[in-house]
Design a protein around this motif. Structure first.
Motif, PDB file in Angstrom:
ATOM      1  N   LEU A  35       0.828  -1.204   0.000  1.00  0.00           N
ATOM      2  CA  LEU A  35       0.000   0.000   0.000  1.00  0.00           C
ATOM      3  C   LEU A  35       0.862   1.254   0.000  1.00  0.00           C
ATOM      4  N   ARG A  36       1.944   1.225   0.751  1.00  0.00           N
ATOM      5  CA  ARG A  36       2.861   2.379   0.782  1.00  0.00           C
ATOM      6  C   ARG A  36       3.400   2.661  -0.616  1.00  0.00           C
ATOM      7  N   LYS A  37       3.845   1.622  -1.280  1.00  0.00           N
ATOM      8  CA  LYS A  37       4.495   1.797  -2.572  1.00  0.00           C
ATOM      9  C   LYS A  37       3.500   1.991  -3.712  1.00  0.00           C
ATOM     10  N   GLU A  38       2.513   1.100  -3.804  1.00  0.00           N
ATOM     11  CA  GLU A  38       1.629   1.077  -4.959  1.00  0.00           C
ATOM     12  C   GLU A  38       0.463   2.059  -4.860  1.00  0.00           C
ATOM     13  N   ARG A  39      -0.109   2.163  -3.697  1.00  0.00           N
ATOM     14  CA  ARG A  39      -1.283   3.033  -3.547  1.00  0.00           C
ATOM     15  C   ARG A  39      -0.880   4.469  -3.258  1.00  0.00           C
ATOM     16  N   ALA A  40       0.038   4.638  -2.313  1.00  0.00           N
ATOM     17  CA  ALA A  40       0.431   5.991  -1.920  1.00  0.00           C
ATOM     18  C   ALA A  40       1.626   6.500  -2.717  1.00  0.00           C
ATOM     19  N   GLY A  41       2.393   5.597  -3.318  1.00  0.00           N
ATOM     20  CA  GLY A  41       3.566   6.009  -4.088  1.00  0.00           C
ATOM     21  C   GLY A  41       4.639   6.666  -3.235  1.00  0.00           C
ATOM     22  N   LEU A  42       4.759   6.205  -1.997  1.00  0.00           N
ATOM     23  CA  LEU A  42       5.715   6.806  -1.064  1.00  0.00           C
ATOM     24  C   LEU A  42       6.940   5.925  -0.864  1.00  0.00           C
ATOM     25  N   THR A  43       8.072   6.561  -0.657  1.00  0.00           N
ATOM     26  CA  THR A  43       9.275   5.845  -0.238  1.00  0.00           C
ATOM     27  C   THR A  43       9.220   5.693   1.275  1.00  0.00           C
ATOM     28  N   GLN A  44      10.116   4.887   1.809  1.00  0.00           N
ATOM     29  CA  GLN A  44      10.199   4.762   3.266  1.00  0.00           C
ATOM     30  C   GLN A  44      10.510   6.110   3.899  1.00  0.00           C
ATOM     31  N   VAL A  45      11.371   6.868   3.285  1.00  0.00           N
ATOM     32  CA  VAL A  45      11.746   8.176   3.826  1.00  0.00           C
ATOM     33  C   VAL A  45      10.534   9.110   3.854  1.00  0.00           C
ATOM     34  N   CYS A  70      -1.853   3.814   8.293  1.00  0.00           N
ATOM     35  CA  CYS A  70      -2.964   3.886   7.337  1.00  0.00           C
ATOM     36  C   CYS A  70      -3.340   5.339   7.040  1.00  0.00           C
ATOM     37  N   GLN A  71      -3.430   6.128   8.086  1.00  0.00           N
ATOM     38  CA  GLN A  71      -3.778   7.545   7.896  1.00  0.00           C
ATOM     39  C   GLN A  71      -2.719   8.239   7.037  1.00  0.00           C
ATOM     40  N   ALA A  72      -1.454   7.960   7.292  1.00  0.00           N
ATOM     41  CA  ALA A  72      -0.370   8.610   6.549  1.00  0.00           C
ATOM     42  C   ALA A  72      -0.345   8.199   5.074  1.00  0.00           C
ATOM     43  N   ILE A  73      -0.795   6.986   4.772  1.00  0.00           N
ATOM     44  CA  ILE A  73      -0.786   6.548   3.368  1.00  0.00           C
ATOM     45  C   ILE A  73      -2.148   6.746   2.704  1.00  0.00           C
ATOM     46  N   GLY A  74      -3.100   7.296   3.460  1.00  0.00           N
ATOM     47  CA  GLY A  74      -4.401   7.638   2.884  1.00  0.00           C
ATOM     48  C   GLY A  74      -5.339   6.464   2.703  1.00  0.00           C
TER      49      GLY A  74
END
Length: 87
Positions: free
Chosen positions: A20-30, A62-66
């Motif tokens: 979810l972090r990578k595919e849905r939110a498109g966020l890196t760990q940083v 979850c909140q942070a990744i929307g």
């Protein structure tokens, strides 16, 4: 529940949060760590299983990744039913 079952469930949790972090939110760990106000190692450690998460932490992630927590729970349950295959 056996330790093996718990380990598998935790693995599914980690994999789903990472996807979810990578595919849905498109966020890196940083990027996620900054949104959470935590060091990057926090994200790395829970994604690799070095650190366990409690419910409050999962809700914060979850909140942070929307992703609403209810939606995350549904995805987790569906993931468990399919044996870890994408749904």
């Amino acid at each position: 529940m056996t330790n093996r079952s718990r380990d598998y469930n935790r693995q599914v949790l980690r994999e789903l949060l990472k996807a979810l972090r990578k595919e849905r939110a498109g966020l890196t760990q940083v990027e996620l760590s900054k949104a959470l106000g935590r060091p990057q190692s926090y994200v790395s450690k829970y994604e690799t299983g070095e650190r366990r998460l409690d419910y409050v932490e999962v809700a914060e992630i979850c909140q942070a990744i929307g992703v609403p927590v209810g939606e995350f729970n549904e995805a987790y349950q569906a993931h468990m039913k399919t044996g870890g295959k994408k749904v």
